[in-house]
Design a protein around this motif. Sequence first.
Motif, PDB file in Angstrom:
ATOM      1  N   LEU A  61       0.795  -1.231   0.000  1.00  0.00           N
ATOM      2  CA  LEU A  61       0.000   0.000   0.000  1.00  0.00           C
ATOM      3  C   LEU A  61       0.823   1.274   0.000  1.00  0.00           C
ATOM      4  O   LEU A  61       0.270   2.354  -0.219  1.00  0.00           O
ATOM      5  N   GLY A  62       2.121   1.162   0.286  1.00  0.00           N
ATOM      6  CA  GLY A  62       2.939   2.356   0.461  1.00  0.00           C
ATOM      7  C   GLY A  62       3.733   2.780  -0.745  1.00  0.00           C
ATOM      8  O   GLY A  62       4.582   3.677  -0.633  1.00  0.00           O
ATOM      9  N   GLY A  63       3.503   2.150  -1.899  1.00  0.00           N
ATOM     10  CA  GLY A  63       4.176   2.588  -3.114  1.00  0.00           C
ATOM     11  C   GLY A  63       5.637   2.220  -3.201  1.00  0.00           C
ATOM     12  O   GLY A  63       6.385   2.828  -3.966  1.00  0.00           O
ATOM     13  N   VAL A  64       6.091   1.224  -2.443  1.00  0.00           N
ATOM     14  CA  VAL A  64       7.490   0.796  -2.478  1.00  0.00           C
ATOM     15  C   VAL A  64       7.585  -0.511  -3.259  1.00  0.00           C
ATOM     16  O   VAL A  64       6.981  -1.512  -2.874  1.00  0.00           O
ATOM     17  N   ASN A  65       8.336  -0.504  -4.363  1.00  0.00           N
ATOM     18  CA  ASN A  65       8.546  -1.715  -5.140  1.00  0.00           C
ATOM     19  C   ASN A  65       9.521  -2.645  -4.425  1.00  0.00           C
ATOM     20  O   ASN A  65      10.338  -2.206  -3.603  1.00  0.00           O
ATOM     21  N   ASP A  66       9.451  -3.942  -4.748  1.00  0.00           N
ATOM     22  CA  ASP A  66      10.343  -4.915  -4.115  1.00  0.00           C
ATOM     23  C   ASP A  66      11.807  -4.535  -4.289  1.00  0.00           C
ATOM     24  O   ASP A  66      12.615  -4.674  -3.372  1.00  0.00           O
ATOM     25  N   ILE A  67      12.169  -4.047  -5.482  1.00  0.00           N
ATOM     26  CA  ILE A  67      13.566  -3.722  -5.751  1.00  0.00           C
ATOM     27  C   ILE A  67      14.032  -2.510  -4.950  1.00  0.00           C
ATOM     28  O   ILE A  67      15.227  -2.315  -4.724  1.00  0.00           O
ATOM     29  N   ASP A  68      13.076  -1.701  -4.492  1.00  0.00           N
ATOM     30  CA  ASP A  68      13.409  -0.479  -3.746  1.00  0.00           C
ATOM     31  C   ASP A  68      13.284  -0.665  -2.242  1.00  0.00           C
ATOM     32  O   ASP A  68      13.432   0.293  -1.483  1.00  0.00           O
ATOM     33  N   LEU A  69      13.001  -1.892  -1.785  1.00  0.00           N
ATOM     34  CA  LEU A  69      12.862  -2.157  -0.355  1.00  0.00           C
ATOM     35  C   LEU A  69      13.974  -3.080   0.106  1.00  0.00           C
ATOM     36  O   LEU A  69      14.166  -4.170  -0.442  1.00  0.00           O
ATOM     37  N   THR A  70      14.717  -2.645   1.095  1.00  0.00           N
ATOM     38  CA  THR A  70      15.791  -3.437   1.689  1.00  0.00           C
ATOM     39  C   THR A  70      15.360  -3.861   3.083  1.00  0.00           C
ATOM     40  O   THR A  70      15.109  -3.010   3.947  1.00  0.00           O
ATOM     41  N   LEU A  71      15.238  -5.168   3.310  1.00  0.00           N
ATOM     42  CA  LEU A  71      14.844  -5.715   4.610  1.00  0.00           C
ATOM     43  C   LEU A  71      16.042  -6.430   5.219  1.00  0.00           C
ATOM     44  O   LEU A  71      16.534  -7.416   4.667  1.00  0.00           O
ATOM     45  N   LEU A  72      16.527  -5.918   6.358  1.00  0.00           N
ATOM     46  CA  LEU A  72      17.673  -6.495   7.055  1.00  0.00           C
ATOM     47  C   LEU A  72      17.189  -7.192   8.319  1.00  0.00           C
ATOM     48  O   LEU A  72      16.567  -6.572   9.174  1.00  0.00           O
ATOM     49  N   ARG A  73      17.486  -8.474   8.422  1.00  0.00           N
ATOM     50  CA  ARG A  73      17.121  -9.250   9.613  1.00  0.00           C
ATOM     51  C   ARG A  73      18.395  -9.566  10.397  1.00  0.00           C
ATOM     52  O   ARG A  73      19.316 -10.175   9.869  1.00  0.00           O
TER      53      ARG A  73
END
Length: 560
Positions: A61-73
């Motif tokens: 819903l927030g307009g962030v594409n997968d390629i533009d999202l960095t998820l660090l665990r």
Amino acid sequence: MLPRLLVCLAVMTGTASAAPTTPPLHRFALVIGSNNGGGVREQLRYAGHDAATIADVLRQLGGVNDIDLTLLREPDTHAVDNAFDALSQRVRDERKRGQRVELVVYYSGHADETGILIGGAHYDYARLRQRINDVPADVHIAIVDSCASGSFTRMKGGVHKPPFLRDTSNQVEGFAFLSSSSADEDAQESDKIGASFFTYFFVAGLRGAADRNHDGKITLTEAYQFSYEQTLGRTQNTVHGPQHPAYDMHLSGTGDVVITDLRSTESSLVLPSALKGRVTIVDKDGRVAVELSKDAGEPLSLALPNETYSVHVENKDGEFAATVTLDHDGEIAFEQGALHRVSPEETVARGAGRDERKHGDDDDDDDDNKGRSPWYRTIPVSFGGGLRVERPSTANGVDALLTLGGTSREVHGAPVVGVAETGDFALGMTVGDKMGFAYDVSLGFGPGVFIGDNLQIGATIGFGLSGITGGILDFGWKMPTEFFAVLELSPEVRPMAYFRQSYIFGSDSRQNGSKLARWGDEAEAGVGLRFGGKLDGFFYGSMRETMNVRWWGLGVGAIL
């Protein structure tokens, strides 16, 4: 469980453009989840889940594409710095193309008064601010859900204010810092909702619960106000006390910062205008997707992924439930007539979890603790419904003793001194040349001591009876005295150790029947582990000495 504090949002923009139209918007996100606070801090349980939830809602819903999202665990500080470096380069490339860029940074984990903790290593607030500011975006939004909430706002001289945030837009200057609690309060995470309270309600708001003007867009103002009201209401009766989100803001501009756009989702669940009460929507895995209070008068649209949900409604008329499946694009109306009345035992547990009851074992404890002080705690280690096998160390015509039943040890009350209880019940048979029916029943009470949050010690004295027919173990009335300790590693993992001695009445052969017993006639010692969650059960080992024969035992089973 350590408190989890701070949710901060920082909005910092450049000079407003004089262009008559708004340039195309490109949004990037860096989402970090770290349960590990180092060796001196307790492991968090839901920081990683909160980060994944934020990542999902930003993608959907927030307009962030997968390629533009960095998820660090569970990253280290080098991984965080590398992620900021990569973001800075990508944003610089986008700015060359004339794109308007927004950056969203989210962190969930431990922190102290001066900074966040990445894998136990310190990453101070000044460094975090600088790394965010160094990314050349037009708008910076930073969300930090961690300990020491008031410290981040106080760095800039912030003060706590009422729950109101002026509208902002893509053309603003300044900053806004939002904290999930005031400087002298704890922000809390809950086992029942599986998240921290503020982030939990913040995400629910972004999915549509905060859309008060029903325009299909969730603004910073709407999301914050919804989170404030829901967080404060939900934490009124918790052990850590009410939680008041606050903010420090210096913004100029007009319009709104839109965080999520409900119109971008493929499907949404529409709650009818007549529906009212506390609404809880649970996904197929049993996780609470959205929880909110709804008044009659206006429909409410919630953007949710396509799957089957359970909808629970609680109001003055009772408790109701229904099932709904989102299986196609567009709005799907929830039929209020599908709700059917259910008993309290069948409805979703929206309640306290570890933080609200501080400690507890099963959902049934909720009813037991109603009306009691919020400091009241119950720490049980119940080994019930299992099989125990004992083998004598000296051959006496019995190869083994098999019994069904269990043992229970519990400390409850208000720390520091509470009440300890012990109980044993077992029925079974011997195996070997001699056959006999075995029975053992006892119950004891005494003082219990809470040593910190995790260690409980009890001492009890009680009454009972035991024996094995066929002349194997004479019947005897007994008075057991016991010391035990319970270490609560988590609500699901509780190791326990005990030592018991019993005086025997009415059996001459069993009196003075143990060299280990110092003040009694029989002795028993054991250690065990109670575990919960999906594998709800126990195992324990024991050694007892009676009639000068030692029996080595092993118990295992499920909690029934």
